[in-house]
Scaffold this active site. Sequence first.
Site, mmCIF file in Angstrom:
data_model
loop_
_atom_site.group_PDB
_atom_site.id
_atom_site.type_symbol
_atom_site.label_atom_id
_atom_site.label_comp_id
_atom_site.label_asym_id
_atom_site.label_seq_id
_atom_site.Cartn_x
_atom_site.Cartn_y
_atom_site.Cartn_z
ATOM 1 N N THR A 1 -5.840 41.864 -18.643
ATOM 2 C CA THR A 1 -5.367 41.434 -19.956
ATOM 3 C C THR A 1 -6.353 41.788 -21.060
ATOM 4 O OG1 THR A 1 -6.387 39.249 -19.921
ATOM 5 C CG2 THR A 1 -4.238 39.455 -18.841
ATOM 6 N N CYS A 2 -5.937 41.580 -22.295
ATOM 7 C CA CYS A 2 -6.754 41.930 -23.459
ATOM 8 C C CYS A 2 -7.706 40.812 -23.866
ATOM 9 C CB CYS A 2 -5.844 42.288 -24.625
ATOM 10 S SG CYS A 2 -4.728 43.631 -24.219
ATOM 11 N N ASP A 3 -7.965 39.877 -22.961
ATOM 12 C CA ASP A 3 -8.818 38.733 -23.240
ATOM 13 C C ASP A 3 -10.226 39.009 -22.707
ATOM 14 O OD1 ASP A 3 -8.173 35.274 -23.301
ATOM 15 O OD2 ASP A 3 -10.140 36.163 -22.961
ATOM 16 N N ASN B 1 0.115 38.022 -22.112
ATOM 17 C CA ASN B 1 0.161 39.487 -22.264
ATOM 18 C C ASN B 1 1.392 40.097 -21.579
ATOM 19 O OD1 ASN B 1 -3.108 41.220 -22.380
ATOM 20 N ND2 ASN B 1 -1.811 40.426 -23.994
#
Length: 385
Positions: free
Chosen positions: A310-312, A353
């Site tokens: 994910t983009c975290d 996401n």
Amino acid sequence: MTADRPSPHLDLDLATVRRAYRTMRNVLPGIELCYAVKANPHPDVLALLVAEGASFDLASVGELDLCLLAGARPAGLSWGNPVKKVTDVRAARAAGVTRFTTDAPADVDLLAREVPGATVGVRLAVGDDGSATPFAGKFGASEDEAVALLERARAGGLDAAGIGFHVGSQQRDPRAWARAVDAAARVAARLGAHAPRELNLGGGFPTTHAGGPTPDVDACAAAIRHALAAHAAHWRPRPFAEPGRALVADAGVLRAEVVLVAQRAGRRWVYLDVGRYQGLAETEGEMIVYRLRTPGRDGETGPVVLAGPTCDGDDVLYRDADVRLPLDLAPGDVVEFLGAGAYTSSYASVGFNGLPPLPTHVRQVQHVPHETPEEGGIDHHTPQH
Ligand SMILES: *Cc1c(COP(=O)(O)O)cnc(C)c1O
């Protein structure tokens, strides 16, 4: 390899759950086992444990409903969460649950009001050193407070029947149970004629992961048996335990796939299609370091940073742990997390996401004639007639 199944997914083997349950029965004879549902609430796990005669430790209306659907008897249900809403307690009462854990005066009063006569046990705050995932003060009463809470419960018309604790999940020091039993016995001694007649030994029984030795459940059980025996001259409570992780962890293999391999600031980063938000929540703080397997890649290994998709920025599984993977690892390769049957699928987010929650594929127990009580699957010892 996983062509027929979406990646990532959890493969769960029910025969292994059954074996873990029977092992724990054998090493803790005479001790009721209440499976802590949150470890893996899959309906097939609950149905199997109902069939094995287990009781259940639950924490919410959702878990209550799952247990009832699986066929659990209300008498075998224990509401172990000391943090309850009025609506929780009313739902529990309506379903016939009569056993509750508490650790605060306001919760005792709530129970006295809503479920008069119910059986309550007080949770002691005990040392959770040695636990990979300590509660760090979130739950539990001191010994003084426990005495007062049990007196308050009795005065309020409740059956102040129990004292108990949880030594912290993935507890690697068997002496933690011995010290906690001693603390419970001190509370019992102070209550004299009103000493609790039940002792809740909680959960915490560890399973094997990477990064250090783990005692087996037998060592924990031996510590408990010795501690109970040491107090038996003065206090003989009916003990029960609430294992979660130890019953389901080994039954699960989480199968994921490599998405990207990249060099960043001198380190090799491996990005998988599973991360913190698809079930690997226990990698937070690198508390649990899973054993990994890379089927089909058995060459030389080197250190990696292992990250989720994910983009975290928090979605990094291991930065500091000594995780090594084959140097020729490439996108599309399968990475298996072993011992992943506990605290994974139920932790997955519903769609962060756009990634779906972790699906579970269950391998059922094979029912064959002449099955031995010890083994799942086929009986190799009994000749066919
Ligand atoms: C989570 C929990 C358990 C199970 O703990 P494990 O470490 O998985 O064995 C038992 N009792 C209570 C009250 C819990 O919250």
